[in-house]
Design an enzyme around this catalytic site. Structure first.
Site, PDB file in Angstrom:
ATOM      1  N   PRO A  98       0.549  -1.486   0.206  1.00  0.00           N
ATOM      2  CA  PRO A  98       0.233  -0.065   0.111  1.00  0.00           C
ATOM      3  C   PRO A  98       1.115   1.166   0.104  1.00  0.00           C
ATOM      4  O   PRO A  98       0.417   1.578  -0.313  1.00  0.00           O
ATOM      5  CB  PRO A  98      -0.941   0.136   1.293  1.00  0.00           C
ATOM      6  CG  PRO A  98      -0.312  -1.158   1.669  1.00  0.00           C
ATOM      7  CD  PRO A  98       0.655  -2.025   1.055  1.00  0.00           C
ATOM      8  N   GLU A 126       1.710  -8.363   8.456  1.00  0.00           N
ATOM      9  CA  GLU A 126       2.206  -6.567   8.984  1.00  0.00           C
ATOM     10  C   GLU A 126       2.783  -6.256   7.295  1.00  0.00           C
ATOM     11  O   GLU A 126       3.482  -5.352   7.069  1.00  0.00           O
ATOM     12  CB  GLU A 126       2.609  -6.435   9.685  1.00  0.00           C
ATOM     13  CG  GLU A 126       1.489  -6.677  11.012  1.00  0.00           C
ATOM     14  CD  GLU A 126       0.631  -5.382  10.778  1.00  0.00           C
ATOM     15  OE1 GLU A 126       0.531  -4.288  10.876  1.00  0.00           O
ATOM     16  OE2 GLU A 126      -0.524  -7.076  11.060  1.00  0.00           O
ATOM     17  N   ARG A 164      -4.766  -6.474 -20.403  1.00  0.00           N
ATOM     18  CA  ARG A 164      -5.488  -5.616 -21.477  1.00  0.00           C
ATOM     19  C   ARG A 164      -4.590  -5.466 -23.059  1.00  0.00           C
ATOM     20  O   ARG A 164      -4.848  -4.402 -23.853  1.00  0.00           O
ATOM     21  CB  ARG A 164      -5.841  -4.453 -21.290  1.00  0.00           C
ATOM     22  CG  ARG A 164      -7.327  -4.581 -19.599  1.00  0.00           C
ATOM     23  CD  ARG A 164      -8.013  -3.394 -19.710  1.00  0.00           C
ATOM     24  NE  ARG A 164      -8.416  -2.980 -19.840  1.00  0.00           N
ATOM     25  CZ  ARG A 164      -9.636  -2.328 -21.043  1.00  0.00           C
ATOM     26  NH1 ARG A 164     -10.678  -3.559 -21.108  1.00  0.00           N
ATOM     27  NH2 ARG A 164     -10.206  -1.467 -21.659  1.00  0.00           N
ATOM     28  N   ASP A 179      -7.498   4.107 -25.144  1.00  0.00           N
ATOM     29  CA  ASP A 179      -7.094   5.085 -26.189  1.00  0.00           C
ATOM     30  C   ASP A 179      -8.014   5.513 -26.720  1.00  0.00           C
ATOM     31  O   ASP A 179      -8.207   6.283 -28.061  1.00  0.00           O
ATOM     32  CB  ASP A 179      -6.111   3.860 -27.538  1.00  0.00           C
ATOM     33  CG  ASP A 179      -5.269   3.164 -26.542  1.00  0.00           C
ATOM     34  OD1 ASP A 179      -4.942   3.653 -25.706  1.00  0.00           O
ATOM     35  OD2 ASP A 179      -5.102   1.861 -27.586  1.00  0.00           O
TER      36      ASP A 179
HETATM   37  N1  ADE Z   1      -1.409  -4.924  -0.152  1.00  0.00           N
HETATM   38  C1  ADE Z   1      -2.513  -4.145   0.815  1.00  0.00           C
HETATM   39  N2  ADE Z   1      -2.993  -2.755   0.478  1.00  0.00           N
HETATM   40  C2  ADE Z   1      -2.789  -2.616  -1.083  1.00  0.00           C
HETATM   41  C3  ADE Z   1      -2.806  -1.920  -1.695  1.00  0.00           C
HETATM   42  N3  ADE Z   1      -3.338  -0.853  -1.529  1.00  0.00           N
HETATM   43  N4  ADE Z   1      -2.441  -2.232  -3.266  1.00  0.00           N
HETATM   44  C4  ADE Z   1      -1.281  -3.253  -2.972  1.00  0.00           C
HETATM   45  N5  ADE Z   1      -0.639  -3.365  -2.109  1.00  0.00           N
HETATM   46  C5  ADE Z   1      -1.497  -3.853  -1.084  1.00  0.00           C
END
Ligand code: ADE
Length: 221
Positions: A98, A126, A164, A179
């Site tokens: 994230p 975690e 894609r 596109d």
């Molecule tokens: N793992 C947990 N949340 C994520 C996210 N938003 N993007 C990529 N991997 C993740």
């Protein structure tokens, strides 16, 4: 395009890959998706893939060794000998995180163009021991500013979006929405829809057949 997914939950991908465009692309051989489970290669007898974090804190961290062993095997091609080796393989490794760089259509296009094999490393708990990123040289990639319970859903989103961009996956190149002149507003029949006594019309211009006017309208909607 060959996708390789390192995950302790390969089943999470089943339903999405077994239907619609992804299934067709797999059946045609335009893409392949292989799974590798760290649990299968852990050296401890309880098949543990996570441990407590150094420095303390809540939750568990995924251990580096099983992931590195799988990654090394994939890049050495020992696990993928069965796949067609028509082109020189060019690997890219991605850790879903994230806090990573934001995934975009541009990233998808560049990945499809420059690589034959993409390895996704999905974390749970975690996070993943930071030495995995150091050793693999992976990109840390996020699909958005929200936290998922693991990287699997993010990997699936990226597989869909990168696919894609792979030749032969979308029946018609014209289908590449990216596109086209972009418009969020799309309509299909009927031209007039009734809901709770009110009439909802498709804009006149879209029914006009005048493509110059339609393109102009689409730039603004
Ligand atoms: N793992 C947990 N949340 C994520 C996210 N938003 N993007 C990529 N991997 C993740």
């Amino acid at each position: 395009m060959n996708f390789h997914v390192i995950t302790i939950f390969p089943n999470l991908f089943d339903s999405y890959l077994n239907d619609s465009i992804m299934k067709k692309a797999l059946d045609k051989g335009s893409i392949s998706v292989q799974f590798y489970n760290p649990r299968d290669v852990t050296k401890n007898k309880h098949k543990k893939v996570d441990d407590i974090p150094y420095g303390g804190g809540p939750g568990m961290v995924m251990m580096a060794e099983p992931i590195i062993d799988l990654w090394a095997d994939i890049t050495k091609k020992t696990l993928i000998e069965k796949l067609p080796l028509t082109k020189k393989r060019k690997f890219k490794t991605i850790i879903l995180s994230p806090g990573g760089e934001k995934f975009t259509t541009e990233y998808a296009k560049a990945s499809a163009k420059e690589h034959t094999d993409i390895i996704f490393i999905c974390g749970r708990y975690e996070g993943i021991d930071a030495r995995v990123a150091e050793i693999t040289g992976a990109d840390l990639v996020s699909i958005g500013d929200y936290v998922l319970t693991g990287g699997e859903l993010a990997a699936m989103v990226m597989i869909d979006s990168i696919s894609r961009q792979v030749d032969g996956v979308l029946g018609n190149k014209q289908s590449l929405e990216e596109d086209r002149i972009s418009s969020h507003e799309m309509y299909t029949r009927p031209a007039e829809l009734k809901y709770k006594g009110k009439k909802y019309q498709v804009p006149e211009v879209l029914q006009s057949g005048n493509h110059k006017l339609i393109d102009e309208w689409r730039k603004h909607h």
